[in-house]
Motif scaffolding. Structure first.
Motif, PDB file in Angstrom:
ATOM      1  N   ASP A   1       0.867  -1.178   0.000  1.00 46.35           N
ATOM      2  CA  ASP A   1       0.000   0.000   0.000  1.00 46.35           C
ATOM      3  C   ASP A   1       0.902   1.226   0.000  1.00 46.35           C
ATOM      4  O   ASP A   1       1.080   1.892   1.015  1.00 46.35           O
ATOM      5  CB  ASP A   1      -0.909  -0.016   1.234  1.00 46.35           C
ATOM      6  N   GLU A   2       1.484   1.498  -1.162  1.00 42.76           N
ATOM      7  CA  GLU A   2       2.453   2.572  -1.237  1.00 42.76           C
ATOM      8  C   GLU A   2       2.643   3.037  -2.674  1.00 42.76           C
ATOM      9  O   GLU A   2       2.143   2.421  -3.623  1.00 42.76           O
ATOM     10  CB  GLU A   2       3.795   2.129  -0.646  1.00 42.76           C
ATOM     11  N   ILE A   3       3.371   4.129  -2.801  1.00 42.64           N
ATOM     12  CA  ILE A   3       3.808   4.655  -4.098  1.00 42.64           C
ATOM     13  C   ILE A   3       5.320   4.487  -4.145  1.00 42.64           C
ATOM     14  O   ILE A   3       6.013   4.844  -3.197  1.00 42.64           O
ATOM     15  CB  ILE A   3       3.444   6.145  -4.245  1.00 42.64           C
ATOM     16  N   ARG A   4       5.820   3.952  -5.236  1.00 45.03           N
ATOM     17  CA  ARG A   4       7.265   3.811  -5.409  1.00 45.03           C
ATOM     18  C   ARG A   4       7.674   4.560  -6.669  1.00 45.03           C
ATOM     19  O   ARG A   4       7.063   4.382  -7.736  1.00 45.03           O
ATOM     20  CB  ARG A   4       7.664   2.333  -5.525  1.00 45.03           C
ATOM     21  N   VAL A   5       8.680   5.439  -6.546  1.00 46.85           N
ATOM     22  CA  VAL A   5       9.160   6.189  -7.704  1.00 46.85           C
ATOM     23  C   VAL A   5      10.670   6.041  -7.806  1.00 46.85           C
ATOM     24  O   VAL A   5      11.373   5.919  -6.798  1.00 46.85           O
ATOM     25  CB  VAL A   5       8.785   7.688  -7.618  1.00 46.85           C
ATOM     26  N   SER A   6      11.140   6.051  -9.028  1.00 49.55           N
ATOM     27  CA  SER A   6      12.583   6.009  -9.274  1.00 49.55           C
ATOM     28  C   SER A   6      12.870   6.814 -10.527  1.00 49.55           C
ATOM     29  O   SER A   6      11.982   7.065 -11.347  1.00 49.55           O
ATOM     30  CB  SER A   6      13.081   4.575  -9.444  1.00 49.55           C
ATOM     31  N   GLY A   7      14.117   7.213 -10.677  1.00 49.73           N
ATOM     32  CA  GLY A   7      14.485   7.934 -11.889  1.00 49.73           C
ATOM     33  C   GLY A   7      15.625   8.897 -11.659  1.00 49.73           C
ATOM     34  O   GLY A   7      16.145   9.051 -10.548  1.00 49.73           O
ATOM     35  N   THR A   8      16.008   9.571 -12.727  1.00 51.72           N
ATOM     36  CA  THR A   8      17.071  10.558 -12.649  1.00 51.72           C
ATOM     37  C   THR A   8      16.549  11.816 -11.965  1.00 51.72           C
ATOM     38  O   THR A   8      15.334  12.059 -11.903  1.00 51.72           O
ATOM     39  CB  THR A   8      17.562  10.918 -14.053  1.00 51.72           C
ATOM     40  N   LEU A   9      17.460  12.642 -11.472  1.00 50.44           N
ATOM     41  CA  LEU A   9      17.048  13.829 -10.735  1.00 50.44           C
ATOM     42  C   LEU A   9      16.284  14.812 -11.625  1.00 50.44           C
ATOM     43  O   LEU A   9      15.245  15.344 -11.232  1.00 50.44           O
ATOM     44  CB  LEU A   9      18.272  14.515 -10.124  1.00 50.44           C
ATOM     45  N   GLY A  10      16.782  15.068 -12.832  1.00 49.87           N
ATOM     46  CA  GLY A  10      16.089  15.992 -13.716  1.00 49.87           C
ATOM     47  C   GLY A  10      14.676  15.541 -14.029  1.00 49.87           C
ATOM     48  O   GLY A  10      13.735  16.348 -14.052  1.00 49.87           O
TER      49      GLY A  10
END
Length: 533
Positions: free
Chosen positions: A322-331
């Motif tokens: 029960d969550e949101i997961r985000v990943s990626g480059t800073l820009g």
């Protein structure tokens, strides 16, 4: 992709229920086309002047070569480090950009005299100062600039050789800076401060410090096409719906860095969301947490968890959790969260571009600096800690522990605790440990902000959002004060006025406030922690 998101539980339900309508309403393409009507007629005039951030990558490209050229020129003059005088979006974005890149930048977003002196005494002859202010009238930044100008002259350096200014065209700061011969970078006036990460405000200090800002813009550009399309996979629509559209809504957003390479990102997100959404009695409160935070084991029904991870995976909807997961480059993260925040503003029915309650604390501060009344007597002093507060909090309290208990008794089932530390955060970093200690006692979310930095961040939410919080102010008697050239007040008087001014505004809004002044800070912190045991 340069950005990935995965949602589960209540966030996934919100995405499934809300994103189709956002697509039908052409919200993503409308944001990209800078359609000011997306937030309603009452907001249209301001939104028309605040959507330039959607074009920041293109507009900022020509700055890269200018910044690289200036960096080389400064190095030729013996400059080996960069300091930044700025508040809110002017400092938080450069801080996360440089920390993530592993590049040194002295961020001076403080008015504690000890912290200002630390910056002045750190290789001044080899330091260039970037002064960043959209309006050019921010009292903190103006004061920092004045003291650096004097310090440069005192060691025989022309300030025009060391000071770079970033401001909006036509601001009072632009006029005075050009007259003084400073190098001036004009920012895009159609971009609000908290949306300015990819403008001159984020790029000038970061680039001068040594960050590859061209690569940062490349990262943002790579996600731009996906953000412009009215699609179920649009990460801005998905994230905006996930944080703002759960039913019932979860209005506290726990942000945890969990394996990401980005350093300090949650502090930038905190300002963006809190100041954009916390108004008209509603909003989303970001709560910056570590992996061991007590809130994460409390199963709080109004707390939505976001994990910033190394890889969020390729599936949009996770089967468990029960969550949101985000990943990626800073820009890419910068641009996605900006889109998501204005989408959240539409879903909440508020203006995501104004900050009506920030000004109230500034007005109260100016009033106190003009009048400079005698300090309010302490209700009592406990082991060198002066205790003040609103009547319901102080009440019959006679010691530190009972005063803290009285404050927490004012906390409702949907409330939160806000710790506001008006101290030298370089000298007293251990004070931040109070956040977890209070979370254990309160069993509710606890935010922690260094003052006056937080006034340009969560300060808007504290006064404009839901009236559910209790406030713990912590001040410290400075070991040494510092005059501000051509001003009738010192840095010590300024930070005191900022704390007192904000406390008075909170009290006028009916918020419970407890103010503790540490007269011997290092020793008093141990006393304070014992009272929380």
């Amino acid at each position: 992709m340069s950005f990935r998101i995965s949602v589960s539980g209540a966030a996934a339900d919100a995405v499934r229920a809300t994103v189709p309508t956002l697509i039908t309403d052409l919200v993503a393409s409308g944001i990209t086309a800078q359609d000011p009507a997306l937030w309603g007629q009452a907001v249209e005039a301001e939104a028309a002047l605040r959507l330039g951030w959607t074009e920041s990558v293109t507009v900022s490209r020509p700055l890269v070569a200018e910044i690289v050229e200036l960096r080389a020129a400064l190095q030729a003059r013996g400059v080996t480090q960069i300091a930044l005088a700025g508040m809110g979006g002017s400092s938080l974005a450069p801080e996360v950009i440089t920390r993530t890149a592993g590049v040194d930048l002295t961020v001076l977003d403080a008015t504690d005299p000890g912290q200002v002196l630390s910056a002045l005494n750190d290789n001044l002859a080899g330091t260039a100062l970037v002064v960043s202010s959209k309006s050019g009238s921010t009292v903190e930044t103006d004061s920092q600039r004045r003291v650096f100008e004097r310090a440069y002259r005192d060691i025989g350096i022309d300030p025009a050789e060391r000071i770079i200014v970033v401001t909006d065209p036509g601001s009072p700061l632009e006029a005075s800076a050009r007259e003084a011969g400073y190098r001036v970078f004009n920012a895009d006036p159609t971009v609000g401060g908290r949306y300015s990460a990819l403008t001159a405000f984020g790029l000038v200090p970061s680039g001068l410090a040594g960050v590859d800002i061209g690569a940062l813009l490349d990262e943002a550009e790579s996600i731009s096409p996906a953000l412009a399309v009215d699609s179920p996979e649009n990460p801005g629509l998905v994230l905006g719906a996930a944080i703002a559209a759960a039913s019932p809504r979860r209005d506290k957003l726990a942000i945890v860095s969990d394996g990401t390479h980005i350093v300090g990102f949650a502090d930038w997100v905190e300002q963006l969301i809190a100041e954009s959404t916390g108004k008209l009695g509603t909003g989303i409160l970001p709560v910056v947490l570590e992996l061991d935070a007590p809130e994460l084991t409390e199963a709080l029904p109004d707390l939505q968890l976001v994990r910033v991870v190394a890889d969020a995976g390729t599936e949009l909807f996770a089967e468990t959790g029960d969550e949101i997961r985000v990943s990626g480059t800073l820009g890419a993260q910068f641009l996605v969260w900006e889109y998501a925040t204005v989408v959240a503003g539409r879903l909440l029915g508020i203006n995501p571009f104004d900050q009506p309650d920030v000004e109230s604390a500034k007005i109260a501060t100016r009033g106190l600096l003009d009048a400079r009344p005698a300090p309010e007597p302490a209700a009592f002093i406990a082991d060198g800690i002066e205790v003040r507060g609103t009547p319901h909090v102080i009440g019959a309290a006679s010691d530190l522990a009972s005063a803290i208990d009285a404050l927490l008794e004012e906390l409702g089932p949907d409330g939160y605790v806000a710790v506001q530390a008006y101290v030298d955060r370089l000298a007293l970093p251990e004070l931040a440990e109070i956040r977890n200690k209070l979370a254990v006692l309160a069993k509710r979310p606890v935010t922690f902000g260094w003052g006056p930095r937080f006034l340009h961040s969560t300060g808007q939410f504290h006064k404009g959002g839901p009236a559910t919080a209790v406030y713990l102010q912590i001040l410290a008697t400075p070991a040494e004060d510092l005059e501000i050239p051509e001003r009738p007040f010192t840095f010590g008087e300024l930070i005191q006025a900022q704390a007192s001014g904000d406390a008075s505004v909170l009290a006028e809004h009916g918020r419970p406030v407890l103010t503790l002044t540490l007269t011997q800070p290092k020793q008093n912190i141990s006393t304070l922690f014992r009272a929380l045991a």
